[in-house]
Design an enzyme around this catalytic site. Structure first.
Site, short mmCIF file in Angstrom:
data_model
loop_
_atom_site.label_atom_id
_atom_site.label_comp_id
_atom_site.label_asym_id
_atom_site.label_seq_id
_atom_site.Cartn_x
_atom_site.Cartn_y
_atom_site.Cartn_z
CD GLU A 113 -2.37 3.85 3.20
OE1 GLU A 113 -1.92 3.29 2.17
OE2 GLU A 113 -3.56 3.81 3.53
CB CYS B 268 -1.77 0.74 6.16
SG CYS B 268 -1.04 0.25 4.58
CB CYS C 180 -0.90 0.03 1.23
SG CYS C 180 -2.14 -1.25 1.27
N1 THU Z 1 -4.44 0.54 -1.10
C1 THU Z 1 -3.55 1.46 -0.62
O1 THU Z 1 -2.46 1.65 -1.17
N2 THU Z 1 -3.90 2.17 0.48
C2 THU Z 1 -5.14 2.13 1.06
O2 THU Z 1 -5.38 2.86 2.03
C3 THU Z 1 -6.17 1.22 0.54
C4 THU Z 1 -5.71 0.25 -0.48
C5 THU Z 1 -4.08 -0.16 -2.34
C6 THU Z 1 -3.76 -1.62 -2.23
C7 THU Z 1 -4.03 -2.08 -3.65
O3 THU Z 1 -2.89 -1.79 -4.46
C8 THU Z 1 -5.17 -1.20 -4.12
O4 THU Z 1 -5.15 -0.07 -3.25
C9 THU Z 1 -6.54 -1.86 -4.10
O5 THU Z 1 -6.78 -2.43 -2.85
#
Ligand code: THU
Length: 129
Positions: free
Chosen positions: A52, A86, A50
């Site tokens: 974050e 996260c 993610c």
């Molecule tokens: N994702 C994030 O990077 N941060 C978030 O707060 C929610 C989800 C990403 C993970 C994945 O690459 C995509 O969003 C779909 O879940």
């Protein structure tokens, strides 16, 4: 526009999202330094990282383990909600009352804290019980 929002939006441009097509950006402030990151996916879906955690790990990799502030942004209906993993990583590196801003590209935002995002987080102290 805040420095953190600008940095997170710029990082979001580099999101590697060939599977979800859901781009996320994040930025961390430590003192007057800013670190940013995007989500990075993988053909082995579970290995995706993610935004974050990308931003937090950039700051930690540069030698900072006590972080001050974080902003995360995506194209969501309301402010984007960080996943459970996260939230746990945020709780490791930010004070319980740090400002965590959840935002979206259309201009909504919500300020919260690590404590509110993950009450009862597993922490260093639990390892010494
Ligand atoms: N994702 C994030 O990077 N941060 C978030 O707060 C929610 C989800 C990403 C993970 C994945 O690459 C995509 O969003 C779909 O879940």
């Amino acid at each position: 526009m805040s420095v953190l929002r600008t940095a997170a939006l710029a990082a979001r441009e580099n999101a590697y999202v060939p599977y979800s097509h859901f781009a996320v950006g994040a930025a961390v402030r430590v003192g007057d330094r800013i670190f940013s990151g995007a989500n990075i996916e993988n053909a082995s879906y579970g290995l995706s990282n993610c935004a974050e955690r990308s931003a937090i790990f950039a700051a930690v990799s540069a030698g900072y383990t006590k972080l001050d502030e974080l902003l995360v942004i995506a194209d969501t209906e309301g402010p984007v909600s960080p996943c459970g993993a996260c939230r746990q990583v945020i709780s490791e590196f930010f004070p319980a009352d740090a400002v965590i801003t959840l935002a979206n590209v259309r201009g909504d935002s919500h300020q919260t804290t690590p404590q509110a995002l993950l009450p009862g987080a597993f922490s260093k102290g639990d390892l010494n019980a």
